[in-house]
Design a protein around this motif. Structure first.
Motif, short mmCIF file in Angstrom:
data_model
loop_
_atom_site.label_atom_id
_atom_site.label_comp_id
_atom_site.label_asym_id
_atom_site.label_seq_id
_atom_site.Cartn_x
_atom_site.Cartn_y
_atom_site.Cartn_z
N ILE A 53 53.64 52.98 43.73
CA ILE A 53 53.41 51.38 43.36
C ILE A 53 52.11 50.94 43.77
N ASP A 54 51.57 51.60 44.99
CA ASP A 54 50.11 50.97 45.25
C ASP A 54 49.15 51.31 44.17
N MET A 55 49.12 52.52 43.56
CA MET A 55 48.25 52.86 42.41
C MET A 55 48.37 51.85 41.31
N ARG A 56 49.74 51.54 40.86
CA ARG A 56 50.19 50.95 39.91
C ARG A 56 49.73 49.42 40.03
N LYS A 57 49.80 48.84 41.36
CA LYS A 57 49.37 47.48 41.71
C LYS A 57 47.67 47.61 41.38
N GLN A 58 46.91 48.37 41.81
CA GLN A 58 45.75 48.35 41.57
C GLN A 58 45.32 48.56 40.06
N GLU A 59 46.27 49.10 39.25
CA GLU A 59 46.07 49.47 37.90
C GLU A 59 46.15 48.08 37.13
N ILE A 60 47.08 47.23 37.42
CA ILE A 60 47.45 46.00 36.85
C ILE A 60 46.42 45.04 37.08
N LYS A 61 46.11 44.89 38.37
CA LYS A 61 44.96 44.19 38.74
C LYS A 61 43.57 44.50 38.13
N ARG A 62 43.23 45.81 37.86
CA ARG A 62 42.13 46.27 37.06
C ARG A 62 42.31 45.48 35.16
N LEU A 63 43.79 45.85 34.99
CA LEU A 63 43.80 45.28 33.56
C LEU A 63 43.61 43.72 33.58
N VAL A 64 44.05 42.94 34.45
CA VAL A 64 43.69 41.45 34.26
C VAL A 64 42.29 41.30 34.30
N VAL A 65 41.59 41.88 35.43
CA VAL A 65 40.14 41.56 35.40
C VAL A 65 39.43 42.17 34.01
N LEU A 66 39.99 43.09 33.65
CA LEU A 66 39.50 43.60 32.28
C LEU A 66 39.79 42.51 31.24
N SER A 67 40.75 41.97 31.22
CA SER A 67 41.34 41.09 30.06
C SER A 67 40.25 39.68 30.35
N LEU A 68 40.23 39.28 31.61
CA LEU A 68 39.09 38.20 31.79
C LEU A 68 37.76 38.38 31.15
N ASN A 69 37.25 39.68 31.50
CA ASN A 69 35.93 40.12 30.78
C ASN A 69 36.08 39.85 29.37
N VAL A 70 37.29 40.29 28.70
CA VAL A 70 37.26 40.26 27.34
C VAL A 70 37.03 38.66 26.65
N VAL A 71 37.75 37.84 27.38
CA VAL A 71 37.59 36.30 26.85
C VAL A 71 36.69 35.46 27.64
N GLU A 72 35.82 36.36 28.59
CA GLU A 72 34.78 35.51 29.29
C GLU A 72 33.76 34.92 28.35
N PRO A 73 33.13 35.70 27.15
CA PRO A 73 32.49 34.92 26.22
C PRO A 73 32.96 33.45 25.69
N ILE A 74 34.36 33.45 25.50
CA ILE A 74 35.01 32.15 25.14
C ILE A 74 34.95 31.14 26.18
N LEU A 75 35.06 31.58 27.41
CA LEU A 75 35.12 30.52 28.52
C LEU A 75 33.69 29.95 28.60
N LYS A 76 32.68 31.05 28.34
CA LYS A 76 31.30 30.48 28.45
C LYS A 76 31.01 29.57 27.46
N ARG A 77 31.41 29.82 26.26
CA ARG A 77 31.33 28.60 25.05
C ARG A 77 31.93 27.38 25.53
N LEU A 78 33.13 27.48 26.28
CA LEU A 78 33.76 26.21 26.70
C LEU A 78 32.89 25.67 27.75
N GLU A 79 32.46 26.37 28.62
CA GLU A 79 31.63 25.73 29.50
C GLU A 79 30.22 24.88 29.01
N THR A 80 29.70 25.67 28.17
CA THR A 80 28.33 24.94 27.36
C THR A 80 28.73 23.79 26.47
N GLY A 81 29.94 23.81 26.27
CA GLY A 81 30.33 22.42 25.48
C GLY A 81 30.21 23.07 23.71
N GLU A 82 30.15 24.36 23.51
CA GLU A 82 30.15 24.71 22.10
C GLU A 82 31.50 24.40 21.44
#
Length: 508
Positions: A53-82
């Motif tokens: 359970i502890d290992m899987r909790k760390q795994e889902i956290k890593r997946l969520v962080v990875l998902s944020l990194n995937v959509v990070e360019p979109i969030l930056k474009r939103l931040e710059t007003g593009e």
């Protein structure tokens, strides 16, 4: 197969009985070992569940962080007003819907919702997208979306709740990790079902336990095959001992033909056979020796009895040369010698050499004394009442002399008219003591004579003989006289058949 081999095979059971103790012990040991393996596996599985359970909790956290990194360019474009916020949400939702991944147990996904509880990304439940689930509760009444939003607004974290699985649609315990995306007024996350971990553990547990149990059963089968000859030997010896217990005179000394030559089992059975033959020969020798000694002892008692009779005859011849008033002295000695001779006669004429039937002994002793002291068949009636009492040789000789003195004293001095007299001889057993009593209905005697015999040889002998058997003497007077001798009961003394009760009295 020869007749001897057939007979040997009959001695050995064709197959072990399932109810036999050895089979039961083997089965119990096997069941215990399997139970221990199962318990150890369960303990290990519980410990492993926590770690997984502890290992899987760390795994889902890593997946969520990875998902944020995937959509990070979109969030930056939103931040710059593009791009506008709605367009950013549309692009983020499109990307997150495609982030479906494989868990060890099943497929999983990334979800997204707004802070007001509206589902934005729910790949396995597309019908839920666009719906507001702010008031959603799990089976325990917990507001699921509110807890997720609360945690996301704090930045990130884990939330435990119950939620239906995509395939089984049954609420199960779930742990989700969420991260807040304030620029989109939303949060994204993913989760794991505890039951999925249990399924993985069950697979490993089942395969591991079955493997260990298989090895154990194989090892047990090998042990059974290796020790099967010893098991046969054990059953053979058990069978032999049972036969010997039922009939000690019949000893089977053959070895089953199924036992291989020069094997340890055959050596064991050969030594057992040799021991049986030796024991049988030793028993025969001992029985022969005992019979010889029994004959010798009976001959010794017979010779002693004959010698005492010769002494009695010599005393009788000597008494014929004395004056009548002196003859009673030798006559008393003859009676005492006769009492001892009767003991030896009872020994060699009886069934055993270590005990004497006192009822029969007293009957013969009383008849012998009456012949010497009473003439013309006019004599008191002697009633003998025993409990089937048997005494050892030492106690019988002393008690015989005591009875001789008491009976002689009663016949000489108790009655004015012997025809109306009655004498009783009684023996009772009380716990660890024996009470031997001689009473009469005569004129009685002075109780002080017991303390001061005044030269009475009879009373002196009675007191000395009572002390010799560690007993005590009691005198009762009134309607006659009663002497009671109480002495310890030996290991041999007692009833021959206690259940028979008191035997009927005999009269002399």
């Amino acid at each position: 197969m020869t007749s001897q081999e057939t007979h040997d095979s009959d001695l050995l059971p064709n197959k072990p009985k399932l109810s036999s103790r050895s089979t039961f012990r083997l089965a119990a040991s096997l069941v215990t070992a399997i139970a221990v393996i199962v318990i150890l596996n369960l303990t290990f599985a519980l410990h492993l569940q926590t770690s997984m359970i502890d290992m899987r909790k760390q795994e889902i956290k890593r997946l969520v962080v990875l998902s944020l990194n995937v959509v990070e360019p979109i969030l930056k474009r939103l931040e710059t007003g593009e791009i506008e916020r709605d367009e950013a949400i549309r692009q983020v939702r499109k990307i997150l819907r495609s982030l479906v991944y494989d868990d060890p147990a099943t497929k999983n996904y990334i979800f997204m919702s707004t802070y007001d509880g509206t589902f934005l990304v729910q790949p396995f439940e597309p019908e839920m997208e666009g719906t507001n689930q702010w008031n959603m509760q799990d089976v325990n009444g917990k507001y699921t979306i509110r807890e997720l939003v609360k945690t996301a607004r704090l930045g990130e974290g884990y939330v435990e709740y119950y939620y239906p699985t995509p395939d089984r649609r049954i609420p199960e315990k779930k742990i989700s990790y969420v991260v807040g995306v304030d620029s989109l007024n939303s949060y994204i996350g993913t989760g794991l079902y505890i039951n999925d971990i249990n399924i993985i553990l069950l697979r490993h547990f089942r395969s591991g336990a079955l493997g260990i149990i298989g090895v154990l059963l194989g090892f047990t089968a090998i042990l059974v095959l290796l020790f099967r000859p010893y098991y046969k030997a054990y059953n053979f010896l058990l069978h032999q001992f049972s036969r010997i217990a039922e009939n000690p005179d019949r000893i089977e000394t053959s070895i089953p033909s199924q036992i291989r030559d020069h094997s340890e089992v055959r050596i064991l059975l050969y030594n057992f056979r040799s021991m049986l033959i030796h024991l049988r020969n030793s028993r025969d020798q001992i029985e022969t020796s005992l019979k010889e000694k029994e004959v010798l002892l009976k001959e010794v008692h017979h010779r002693v009895k004959n010698n005492l009779q010769i002494i009695s005859s010599l005393l009788n011849l000597q008494s014929s040369e004395l004056q009548p008033e002196q003859q009673h002295i030798l006559q008393d000695s003859v009676v005492r010698i006769r009492a001892m001779a009767l003991v030896h006669e009872s020994i060699y004429a009886g069934e055993t050499l270590h005990s004497i039937d006192m009822a029969e002994y007293v009957r013969q002793l009383s008849a012998s004394i009456l012949q010497l002291y009473i003439s013309d068949s006019i004599h008191p009636e002697i009633e003998i009442r025993m409990e089937g009492l048997y005494l050892s040789l030492d106690q019988a000789v002393v008690c015989g002399l005591i009875l001789t003195e008491l009976l002689t004293n009663a016949l000489k001095h108790a009655f004015d008219d012997p025809r109306n007299g009655r004498i009783s001889v009684t023996a009772l057993t009380e716990d660890t003591r024996i009470l031997l009593s001689v009473g009469d209905n005569g004129k009685g005697m002075d109780p002080s004579l017991l303390e001061n015999p005044n030269g009475s040889l009879g009373l002196t002998l009675i007191q000395a003989l009572t002390q010799q058997i560690e007993g005590s003497l009691r005198l009762e007077t009134g309607n006659g006289t009663v002497f009671t001798v109480s002495f310890p009961r030996s290991e041999i003394a007692g009833r021959k058949n206690p259940e028979d009760g008191q035997s009927p009295p005999s009269v002399v």
